[in-house]
Design an enzyme around this catalytic site. Sequence first.
Site, PDB file in Angstrom:
ATOM      1  N   VAL A  26     -37.570   7.045  -5.658  1.00 42.59           N
ATOM      2  CA  VAL A  26     -37.587   6.629  -4.598  1.00 42.59           C
ATOM      3  C   VAL A  26     -36.711   5.345  -4.425  1.00 42.59           C
ATOM      4  O   VAL A  26     -37.156   4.408  -4.754  1.00 42.59           O
ATOM      5  CB  VAL A  26     -38.979   6.408  -3.660  1.00 42.59           C
ATOM      6  CG1 VAL A  26     -38.850   5.872  -2.480  1.00 42.59           C
ATOM      7  CG2 VAL A  26     -39.829   7.582  -3.735  1.00 42.59           C
ATOM      8  N   HIS A  68     -33.396   3.171   8.630  1.00 38.98           N
ATOM      9  CA  HIS A  68     -33.634   4.516   8.966  1.00 38.98           C
ATOM     10  C   HIS A  68     -34.129   4.966  10.127  1.00 38.98           C
ATOM     11  O   HIS A  68     -35.186   5.567   9.923  1.00 38.98           O
ATOM     12  CB  HIS A  68     -34.432   4.873   7.590  1.00 38.98           C
ATOM     13  CG  HIS A  68     -33.342   5.864   6.709  1.00 38.98           C
ATOM     14  ND1 HIS A  68     -32.245   5.786   5.930  1.00 38.98           N
ATOM     15  CD2 HIS A  68     -33.902   7.407   6.620  1.00 38.98           C
ATOM     16  CE1 HIS A  68     -32.106   6.729   5.275  1.00 38.98           C
ATOM     17  NE2 HIS A  68     -32.759   7.819   5.591  1.00 38.98           N
ATOM     18  N   GLY A  75     -26.864   7.888   7.360  1.00 44.28           N
ATOM     19  CA  GLY A  75     -25.689   7.602   6.702  1.00 44.28           C
ATOM     20  C   GLY A  75     -24.514   7.702   7.665  1.00 44.28           C
ATOM     21  O   GLY A  75     -23.639   6.911   7.803  1.00 44.28           O
TER      22      GLY A  75
END
Length: 209
Positions: A26, A68, A75
């Site tokens: 992660v 996010h 992205g």
Amino acid sequence: TLMSGLIDKPGVYRKQGVGIVKGSKVEHLAPPHQNVPGLMKDLFAYLKTDEIELIKSCVFHYEMEFIHPFIDGNGRMGRLWQTLILMSKYPVFEYIPFETLISQDQNKYYTALATSDKEGKSTQFIVYMLVVIDESLADLLTFNNRTFTTEQRLDYFQSVHKKEFTRKDYMNTFKDISTSTASRDLKKGIELGILTKQGEMNKSRYVFS
């Protein structure tokens, strides 16, 4: 919206926890979804500050990845916003393909994100993106000082311009060519089967096949 048809509920802030996973590791655990609206409000407020656009675009890009806000496509959205912020001050950035440049060495991109994440500040990501910007501008200057064949011009234009365009758009990229040369290039593209033409005369528009 930009992500319509690609993911469920495009343009809607996530309602669950997410993270960035590389392999079995992660790399980044995003803030709780309850915090997303407030964080994004603060981020857009930052756009109104007096920070110079070069730095502002890098910070916005990094914070978009850190927060996010969406389930997927963060992205792409971060890179799109960086381009838009830079274009608002420097129109030349319309021709700088961040997606392509970053994809050439994604490890450096994710390393810069991870380093900034661990340090709790965007400094390393800003440095990384400024290097990308510097190198891309140098490439553009070198490109503009070279002589290209019709096929090379068409190939380059296709790499930076994916949507429908006009002859004027084409000439804005290749500022040293004449109207007749641009017309010959586009005609050649049609003959090669890489371009299709819509409309006639001054209403003509082109799209890559």
